[in-house]
Scaffold this active site. Structure first.
Site, PDB file in Angstrom:
ATOM      1  N   CYS A   1       4.086  -7.280   7.230  1.00 42.85           N
ATOM      2  CA  CYS A   1       5.244  -7.169   8.018  1.00 42.85           C
ATOM      3  C   CYS A   1       5.267  -8.363   9.255  1.00 42.85           C
ATOM      4  O   CYS A   1       4.071  -8.499   9.490  1.00 42.85           O
ATOM      5  CB  CYS A   1       5.099  -5.850   8.848  1.00 42.85           C
TER       6      CYS A   1
ATOM      7  N   CYS B   1       2.972  -5.856  15.533  1.00 45.31           N
ATOM      8  CA  CYS B   1       2.465  -4.721  16.614  1.00 45.31           C
ATOM      9  C   CYS B   1       1.030  -5.034  16.602  1.00 45.31           C
ATOM     10  O   CYS B   1       0.462  -5.125  15.609  1.00 45.31           O
ATOM     11  CB  CYS B   1       2.975  -3.377  16.242  1.00 45.31           C
TER      12      CYS B   1
ATOM     13  N   CYS C   1       3.811   8.111   1.247  1.00 50.31           N
ATOM     14  CA  CYS C   1       4.116   7.126   2.437  1.00 50.31           C
ATOM     15  C   CYS C   1       4.321   5.992   1.849  1.00 50.31           C
ATOM     16  O   CYS C   1       3.433   5.235   1.043  1.00 50.31           O
ATOM     17  CB  CYS C   1       2.887   7.125   3.441  1.00 50.31           C
TER      18      CYS C   1
ATOM     19  N   CYS D   1      -1.437  -2.679  14.820  1.00 51.41           N
ATOM     20  CA  CYS D   1      -1.078  -2.261  13.620  1.00 51.41           C
ATOM     21  C   CYS D   1      -1.777  -3.151  12.452  1.00 51.41           C
ATOM     22  O   CYS D   1      -1.544  -4.325  12.532  1.00 51.41           O
ATOM     23  CB  CYS D   1       0.424  -2.081  13.122  1.00 51.41           C
TER      24      CYS D   1
ATOM     25  N   CYS E   1      -1.803   2.391   7.119  1.00 49.11           N
ATOM     26  CA  CYS E   1      -1.299   1.128   6.219  1.00 49.11           C
ATOM     27  C   CYS E   1      -1.612  -0.149   6.679  1.00 49.11           C
ATOM     28  O   CYS E   1      -1.587  -0.308   7.793  1.00 49.11           O
ATOM     29  CB  CYS E   1       0.365   1.424   6.124  1.00 49.11           C
TER      30      CYS E   1
ATOM     31  N   GLU F   1       0.746  -1.044   0.144  1.00 53.11           N
ATOM     32  CA  GLU F   1      -0.023   0.259   0.011  1.00 53.11           C
ATOM     33  C   GLU F   1       0.812   1.190   0.032  1.00 53.11           C
ATOM     34  O   GLU F   1       2.040   1.184   0.741  1.00 53.11           O
ATOM     35  CB  GLU F   1      -0.762   0.006   1.164  1.00 53.11           C
TER      36      GLU F   1
HETATM   37  N1  SAH Z   1       7.520  -0.505  10.716  1.00 56.18           N
HETATM   38  C1  SAH Z   1       7.932   0.712  10.954  1.00 56.18           C
HETATM   39  C2  SAH Z   1       7.160   1.759   9.679  1.00 56.18           C
HETATM   40  C3  SAH Z   1       5.788   1.511   9.310  1.00 56.18           C
HETATM   41  S1  SAH Z   1       4.464   1.868  10.416  1.00 56.18           S
HETATM   42  C4  SAH Z   1       7.575   1.231  12.244  1.00 56.18           C
HETATM   43  O1  SAH Z   1       6.642   0.424  12.944  1.00 56.18           O
HETATM   44  O2  SAH Z   1       7.695   2.370  12.600  1.00 56.18           O
HETATM   45  C5  SAH Z   1       4.712   3.640  10.532  1.00 56.18           C
HETATM   46  C6  SAH Z   1       4.124   4.176  11.653  1.00 56.18           C
HETATM   47  O3  SAH Z   1       2.565   3.902  11.940  1.00 56.18           O
HETATM   48  C7  SAH Z   1       4.513   3.753  12.962  1.00 56.18           C
HETATM   49  O4  SAH Z   1       4.938   4.527  13.957  1.00 56.18           O
HETATM   50  C8  SAH Z   1       3.528   2.532  13.522  1.00 56.18           C
HETATM   51  O5  SAH Z   1       3.505   2.280  14.898  1.00 56.18           O
HETATM   52  C9  SAH Z   1       2.371   3.342  13.124  1.00 56.18           C
HETATM   53  N2  SAH Z   1       0.908   2.779  13.138  1.00 56.18           N
HETATM   54  C10 SAH Z   1       0.626   1.369  12.890  1.00 56.18           C
HETATM   55  N3  SAH Z   1      -0.448   1.254  13.151  1.00 56.18           N
HETATM   56  C11 SAH Z   1      -1.038   2.163  13.584  1.00 56.18           C
HETATM   57  C12 SAH Z   1      -2.349   2.488  13.596  1.00 56.18           C
HETATM   58  N4  SAH Z   1      -3.082   1.765  13.862  1.00 56.18           N
HETATM   59  N5  SAH Z   1      -2.679   3.910  14.398  1.00 56.18           N
HETATM   60  C13 SAH Z   1      -1.700   4.663  14.325  1.00 56.18           C
HETATM   61  N6  SAH Z   1      -0.364   4.599  14.011  1.00 56.18           N
HETATM   62  C14 SAH Z   1      -0.205   3.319  13.609  1.00 56.18           C
HETATM   63 FE1  SF4 Z   2       5.474  -3.769  11.246  1.00 56.60          FE
HETATM   64 FE2  SF4 Z   2       3.200  -2.595  11.786  1.00 56.60          FE
HETATM   65 FE3  SF4 Z   2       4.982  -3.113  13.681  1.00 56.60          FE
HETATM   66 FE4  SF4 Z   2       5.797  -1.302  11.955  1.00 56.60          FE
HETATM   67  S1  SF4 Z   2       3.945  -0.967  13.559  1.00 56.60           S
HETATM   68  S2  SF4 Z   2       6.848  -3.022  12.663  1.00 56.60           S
HETATM   69  S3  SF4 Z   2       4.513  -2.021  10.294  1.00 56.60           S
HETATM   70  S4  SF4 Z   2       3.579  -4.412  12.553  1.00 56.60           S
END
Ligand code: SAH
Ligand code: SF4
Length: 350
Positions: free
Chosen positions: A115, A119, A108, A122, A339, A95
């Site tokens: 991934c 997390c 972005c 996410c 994302c 995406e």
């Molecule tokens: N993997 C990397 C980059 C991609 S995620 C990372 O984790 O930093 C980009 C950002 O979006 C990260 O700060 C992540 O914690 C945040 N993010 C992921 N899911 C989210 C959500 N549901 N609401 C707000 N931020 C989110």
């Molecule tokens: Fe992966 Fe989402 Fe965690 Fe970033 S926030 S490391 S994209 S699982």
């Protein structure tokens, strides 16, 4: 199966020159192709009028021009956010989001298809890892959106590696993509306008520090105690906060550059006065900035975005400690612009 043909955006200029001279062509022909792809933003080998027709035909036979094909293409109701789910050559999807408010045009982009770091909040993490992507597949996302902007005499001003995936889990390809995008002879994008966001893979932050790159570093912190961070970001069990903060401090000391910390505010979870105090204690005196964003709700996570009153109190604690911070506005909610969400919506069709 991924095709064996070389992919234009995967190549360095030197690699392109080697291929083209290997066909008995002169070296400058590679520079012509390079300029057309990165300066004129051609959308096919056919849009390279100074390249002789015979060579264009050979390129079309022997090389892939594109590895990303839009599957879903959405525009938010305010018109300022466009999001595309791309099918990748072979397998997988990524995406990419383009945000166009103010004077900035920020793409972005994704650094992996999915991934594997899981997390909890996410959407990408909830879906797991499909595969690592190549430097060219990263580069083409930026080029694709810039081509679209160019049609309106506009251009990309900022690039954030905050789409799907963990950039530092695909380090080599990500750094190669940065090199290609910033090549002064090609696309020449300013490294200072690029931000890499990492969940906090400590050895890779150390490696990145050694590069002394101009690219900005953002770290997804989200919690200030191991006890809480572990429940949200499983990687914290491997690289706890003390180690992460040490790597960040070393980065700052070595590069004299600021680190941004990302913090998705989740109601009653990480927006408490205790977390604010812990965070202020950890960051006090550090060359850093905190970016807050209200949680984007996802299917696989029960948490909700913080209330405004809580957010203000949290930020006030940081302000008092002299820690600069910004509250980002969520954009493109109506098109699942967080994302991983679009893939989540579309996997049934995948
Ligand atoms: N993997 C990397 C980059 C991609 S995620 C990372 O984790 O930093 C980009 C950002 O979006 C990260 O700060 C992540 O914690 C945040 N993010 C992921 N899911 C989210 C959500 N549901 N609401 C707000 N931020 C989110
Ligand atoms: Fe992966 Fe989402 Fe965690 Fe970033 S926030 S490391 S994209 S699982």
């Amino acid at each position: 199966m991924t095709t064996k043909k070389p992919f234009l955006f995967d190549l360095t200029l030197k690699e392109l020159q080697e291929i083209i001279t290997g066909w008995g062509q002169q070296k400058f022909r590679a520079v012509q192709v390079w300029n057309r792809a990165y300066r004129n933003l051609a959308s096919s080998f056919d849009e390279m009028p100074d390249v002789p027709r015979k060579l264009r035909e050979k390129l079309k036979e022997e090389m892939n021009f594109s590895h990303i094909t839009p599957r879903v293409d959405l525009l938010s109701s305010d018109g300022w956010t466009r999001k595309i789910l791309f099918d990748l050559e072979g397998t997988g999807q990524v995406e990419t989001v383009l945000m166009g408010y103010d004077k900035r045009r920020t793409a972005c982009i994704s650094t992996q298809a999915g991934c594997g770091l899981g997390c909890t909040f996410c959407a990408t993490g909830q879906g797991g890892l499909q595969r690592n992507i190549t430097s060219g597949e990263i580069v083409e996302q930026a080029i694709f959106f810039n081509r679209a902007l160019k049609k309106n005499d506009d251009k990309l001003t900022n690039l954030v590696f905050m789409g799907m995936g963990e950039p530092f889990a695909n380090y080599k390809q990500v750094m190669k993509a940065v090199d290609t995008l910033t090549d002064p002879e090609g696309y020449a994008f300013g490294a200072r306008r690029i931000t890499i966001s990492t969940v906090g893979i400590v050895p890779m932050i150390e490696k990145f520090t050694e590069e002394n790159s101009q690219v900005n570093l953002a770290v997804s912190l989200h919690a200030a105690t191991d006890k809480l961070r572990e429940t949200m970001l499983p990687i914290n069990k491997k690289y706890p906060i003390d180690e992460l903060m040490k790597a960040c401090r070393d980065y700052i000391a070595k590069t004299n550059r600021r680190v941004s910390f990302e913090w998705a505010l989740i109601d009653g979870v990480n927006d408490t006065p205790e977390q604010a105090k812990e965070l202020a204690g950890r960051l006090k005196g550090m060359l850093c900035h905190v970016n807050f964003i209200p949680l984007n709700p996802t299917k696989g996570f029960a948490g909700e975005e913080s209330k405004l009153k809580r957010i203000s109190a949290f930020r006030e604690t940081l302000n008092r400690a002299g820690i600069t911070n910004t509250l980002r506005v969520r954009r493109g909610i109506d098109i699942n612009a967080g994302c991983g969400q679009l893939r989540q919506e579309n996997t049934a069709k995948a």
